[in-house]
Motif scaffolding. Structure first.
Motif, PDB file in Angstrom:
ATOM      1  N   PHE A  16      34.618  46.526  46.424  1.00 15.99           N
ATOM      2  CA  PHE A  16      35.777  45.737  44.944  1.00 15.99           C
ATOM      3  C   PHE A  16      37.175  45.841  44.998  1.00 15.99           C
ATOM      4  O   PHE A  16      37.555  45.745  45.826  1.00 15.99           O
ATOM      5  N   ASN A  17      37.995  44.933  43.989  1.00 14.82           N
ATOM      6  CA  ASN A  17      39.208  45.189  44.603  1.00 14.82           C
ATOM      7  C   ASN A  17      40.193  45.879  43.965  1.00 14.82           C
ATOM      8  O   ASN A  17      39.832  46.387  42.660  1.00 14.82           O
ATOM      9  N   PRO A  18      41.009  46.541  45.230  1.00 16.33           N
ATOM     10  CA  PRO A  18      41.242  47.611  44.554  1.00 16.33           C
ATOM     11  C   PRO A  18      42.759  47.256  43.553  1.00 16.33           C
ATOM     12  O   PRO A  18      43.506  48.279  43.046  1.00 16.33           O
ATOM     13  N   GLN A  19      43.366  46.259  43.569  1.00 19.47           N
ATOM     14  CA  GLN A  19      44.313  46.036  42.652  1.00 19.47           C
ATOM     15  C   GLN A  19      43.389  45.811  40.974  1.00 19.47           C
ATOM     16  O   GLN A  19      44.603  46.297  39.972  1.00 19.47           O
ATOM     17  N   THR A  20      42.185  45.734  40.688  1.00 16.42           N
ATOM     18  CA  THR A  20      41.838  46.007  39.158  1.00 16.42           C
ATOM     19  C   THR A  20      40.953  46.794  39.338  1.00 16.42           C
ATOM     20  O   THR A  20      39.987  47.054  38.063  1.00 16.42           O
ATOM     21  N   ALA A  21      40.658  47.639  39.953  1.00  9.37           N
ATOM     22  CA  ALA A  21      38.706  48.461  39.759  1.00  9.37           C
ATOM     23  C   ALA A  21      39.710  49.878  39.098  1.00  9.37           C
ATOM     24  O   ALA A  21      40.794  50.424  39.324  1.00  9.37           O
ATOM     25  N   THR A  22      38.842  50.185  38.344  1.00 11.82           N
ATOM     26  CA  THR A  22      39.340  51.216  36.945  1.00 11.82           C
ATOM     27  C   THR A  22      38.356  52.139  37.781  1.00 11.82           C
ATOM     28  O   THR A  22      38.366  53.453  36.486  1.00 11.82           O
ATOM     29  N   SER A  23      37.314  52.060  37.940  1.00 10.96           N
ATOM     30  CA  SER A  23      36.310  53.352  38.742  1.00 10.96           C
ATOM     31  C   SER A  23      36.608  54.454  39.128  1.00 10.96           C
ATOM     32  O   SER A  23      37.085  53.605  40.755  1.00 10.96           O
TER      33      SER A  23
ATOM     34  N   THR B 195      30.036  42.428  38.856  1.00  8.86           N
ATOM     35  CA  THR B 195      30.907  41.756  37.520  1.00  8.86           C
ATOM     36  C   THR B 195      30.987  40.113  36.561  1.00  8.86           C
ATOM     37  O   THR B 195      31.180  40.419  35.565  1.00  8.86           O
ATOM     38  N   ALA B 196      30.059  38.873  38.080  1.00  6.22           N
ATOM     39  CA  ALA B 196      30.343  37.837  37.213  1.00  6.22           C
ATOM     40  C   ALA B 196      29.178  37.473  36.418  1.00  6.22           C
ATOM     41  O   ALA B 196      29.620  36.709  36.196  1.00  6.22           O
ATOM     42  N   VAL B 197      28.237  38.348  36.533  1.00  9.00           N
ATOM     43  CA  VAL B 197      26.950  38.041  36.222  1.00  9.00           C
ATOM     44  C   VAL B 197      27.666  38.815  34.348  1.00  9.00           C
ATOM     45  O   VAL B 197      27.225  38.312  33.692  1.00  9.00           O
ATOM     46  N   ALA B 198      28.518  39.832  34.581  1.00  9.78           N
ATOM     47  CA  ALA B 198      28.267  40.669  33.384  1.00  9.78           C
ATOM     48  C   ALA B 198      29.498  39.489  32.355  1.00  9.78           C
ATOM     49  O   ALA B 198      29.250  39.597  31.101  1.00  9.78           O
ATOM     50  N   ASP B 199      30.696  39.211  32.936  1.00 12.69           N
ATOM     51  CA  ASP B 199      31.239  37.884  32.568  1.00 12.69           C
ATOM     52  C   ASP B 199      31.240  36.250  32.695  1.00 12.69           C
ATOM     53  O   ASP B 199      31.908  35.655  31.468  1.00 12.69           O
ATOM     54  N   GLY B 200      29.858  36.532  32.773  1.00 12.61           N
ATOM     55  CA  GLY B 200      29.370  34.837  32.862  1.00 12.61           C
ATOM     56  C   GLY B 200      29.699  34.137  33.582  1.00 12.61           C
ATOM     57  O   GLY B 200      28.865  32.773  34.095  1.00 12.61           O
ATOM     58  N   GLN B 201      30.566  34.549  34.859  1.00 12.86           N
ATOM     59  CA  GLN B 201      31.043  33.379  35.958  1.00 12.86           C
ATOM     60  C   GLN B 201      29.712  33.190  36.547  1.00 12.86           C
ATOM     61  O   GLN B 201      29.847  32.344  37.608  1.00 12.86           O
TER      62      GLN B 201
ATOM     63  N   GLY C 174      40.146  40.124  52.598  1.00 10.19           N
ATOM     64  CA  GLY C 174      41.095  39.861  51.835  1.00 10.19           C
ATOM     65  C   GLY C 174      41.166  41.103  50.946  1.00 10.19           C
ATOM     66  O   GLY C 174      41.972  41.586  51.066  1.00 10.19           O
ATOM     67  N   ASN C 175      40.552  40.045  49.145  1.00  4.14           N
ATOM     68  CA  ASN C 175      41.294  41.004  48.672  1.00  4.14           C
ATOM     69  C   ASN C 175      40.356  42.418  47.836  1.00  4.14           C
ATOM     70  O   ASN C 175      39.916  42.792  46.727  1.00  4.14           O
ATOM     71  N   HIS C 176      38.859  42.607  49.038  1.00  2.13           N
ATOM     72  CA  HIS C 176      37.899  42.851  48.610  1.00  2.13           C
ATOM     73  C   HIS C 176      38.254  44.037  49.749  1.00  2.13           C
ATOM     74  O   HIS C 176      38.099  44.395  50.680  1.00  2.13           O
ATOM     75  N   ILE C 177      37.206  46.330  49.534  1.00  2.00           N
ATOM     76  CA  ILE C 177      37.422  46.457  50.188  1.00  2.00           C
ATOM     77  C   ILE C 177      36.034  47.298  49.489  1.00  2.00           C
ATOM     78  O   ILE C 177      35.413  46.754  48.996  1.00  2.00           O
ATOM     79  N   PHE C 178      35.042  46.890  51.668  1.00  2.00           N
ATOM     80  CA  PHE C 178      34.014  47.265  51.027  1.00  2.00           C
ATOM     81  C   PHE C 178      33.185  48.344  51.198  1.00  2.00           C
ATOM     82  O   PHE C 178      34.281  49.357  52.332  1.00  2.00           O
ATOM     83  N   ALA C 179      32.423  49.831  51.129  1.00  2.00           N
ATOM     84  CA  ALA C 179      32.394  50.614  51.198  1.00  2.00           C
ATOM     85  C   ALA C 179      30.667  51.076  50.995  1.00  2.00           C
ATOM     86  O   ALA C 179      29.451  50.083  50.293  1.00  2.00           O
ATOM     87  N   LYS C 180      30.148  52.098  51.634  1.00  4.27           N
ATOM     88  CA  LYS C 180      28.958  52.446  51.624  1.00  4.27           C
ATOM     89  C   LYS C 180      29.107  52.810  50.488  1.00  4.27           C
ATOM     90  O   LYS C 180      29.722  53.893  49.881  1.00  4.27           O
TER      91      LYS C 180
END
Length: 218
Positions: free
Chosen positions: A192-199, A156-162, A212-218
Motif C-alpha cells: 500500500f501507499n502510506p500517503q494515500t491508504a485509508t484502510s 486498485t488499478a483493476v477497480a479504477d480501470g488503469q 519506493g512509494n509502497h510498503i509491503f506487508a504480510k
C-alpha cells in the motif's frame, strides 16, 4: 383440458426432462494431460512456454517433447520436490500452474505491474509482481492468476480501470523476474501507499519493507 389429460401432459414433461438430464454430461474440468517424451500436442507448447518463462528451458519453443524438454521438466520437478521422472502428469501440472505462467497469464501480470507501479523503480515493479505470485502460490486468493487479480477489491488499478493500460517492456521483464522467484518483498501478500491508504486494517499487517512509494506487508 380435463384433469386426467393435465396429469398425462405433466408426466410427459417430467419424462422428457429426466431423459435429457440423463443424457447430458455433467460439465467437468478437463483432466491435466499426461505429457511424456514423444508427445506433440498443443499442451507441449504451453509446457515449454511455462518452463522457459520460469528459467528451466533455454531453447526455442518447438512443440516437441524431446530430450531437452524431458531434462527441463526434471529440473523443474527437482526444484519443487517432485519425482523427477521427466513426465508432466497431474502433480507436475499443479506445480507448474502455481510457479509459472502461460502467455495469457503473463500478460495479466504485466498489466498489474504496469498499472500499479509504472512510476516505481524496477525493483519496485518486480515487488508488485512478487506479491501477485505469492498470492497465487498461497492458494488463499484463487487457483489461477486471473482469479487472484480480479478478486473484488484486491487491486486498485483493476477497480479504477488503469489495469487495461498497455504495459511496456519493463513491466514484462519485471513480470518474468517475479515468476522466476525474485521477491524483494520477503513473502509479502499486500502492499500500500502510506500517503494515500485509508484502510486502518492494512496498517495492522506486519510490514516487511518499503520500496519506493509502497510498503509491503504480510
Amino acid at each position: 383440458m380435463k384433469a386426467k389429460h393435465w396429469k398425462f401432459f405433466t408426466f410427459l414433461i417430467l419424462l422428457c426432462l429426466t431423459t435429457i438430464n440423463g443424457l447430458a454430461p455433467q460439465a467437468q474440468a478437463a483432466p491435466a494431460p499426461l505429457l511424456q517424451q514423444g508427445s506433440t500436442s498443443g499442451d507441449v507448447w504451453d509446457l515449454q512456454f511455462r518452463l522457459k518463462l520460469a528459467g528451466f528451458y533455454q531453447l526455442p519453443l518447438d512443440g516437441l517433447y524431446g530430450p531437452n524438454t524431458v531434462s527441463a521438466v526434471k529440473r523443474f520437478q527437482t526444484n519443487y520436490g517432485l519425482n523427477p521422472d521427466g513426465q508432466t502428469g497431474p502433480q507436475t501440472w499443479t506445480a507448474l500452474k502455481k510457479y509459472s505462467l502461460n502467455k495469457e497469464e503473463l500478460d495479466i501480470l504485466a498489466k498489474v505491474i504496469y498499472s500499479e507501479a509504472r512510476g516505481e523503480s524496477y525493483t519496485g515493479q518486480v515487488a508488485v509482481g512478487a506479491v501477485v505470485m505469492n498470492r497465487l502460490q498461497s492458494g488463499q486468493y484463487g487457483d489461477n492468476i486471473k482469479d487472484v487479480v480480479f478478486q473484488k477489491g484486491a487491486f486498485t488499478a483493476v477497480a479504477d480501470g488503469q489495469y487495461w493500460l498497455t504495459p511496456d517492456s519493463t513491466a514484462y521483464m519485471a513480470a518474468q523476474d517475479a515468476v522466476r522467484g525474485w521477491d524483494p518483498t520477503y513473502d509479502s501478500m499486500y502492499y500500500f501507499n502510506p500517503q494515500t491508504a485509508t484502510s486502518k486494517w492494512i496498517w495492522s499487517r506486519p510490514q516487511t519493507v518499503q520500496i519506493g512509494n509502497h510498503i509491503f506487508a504480510k
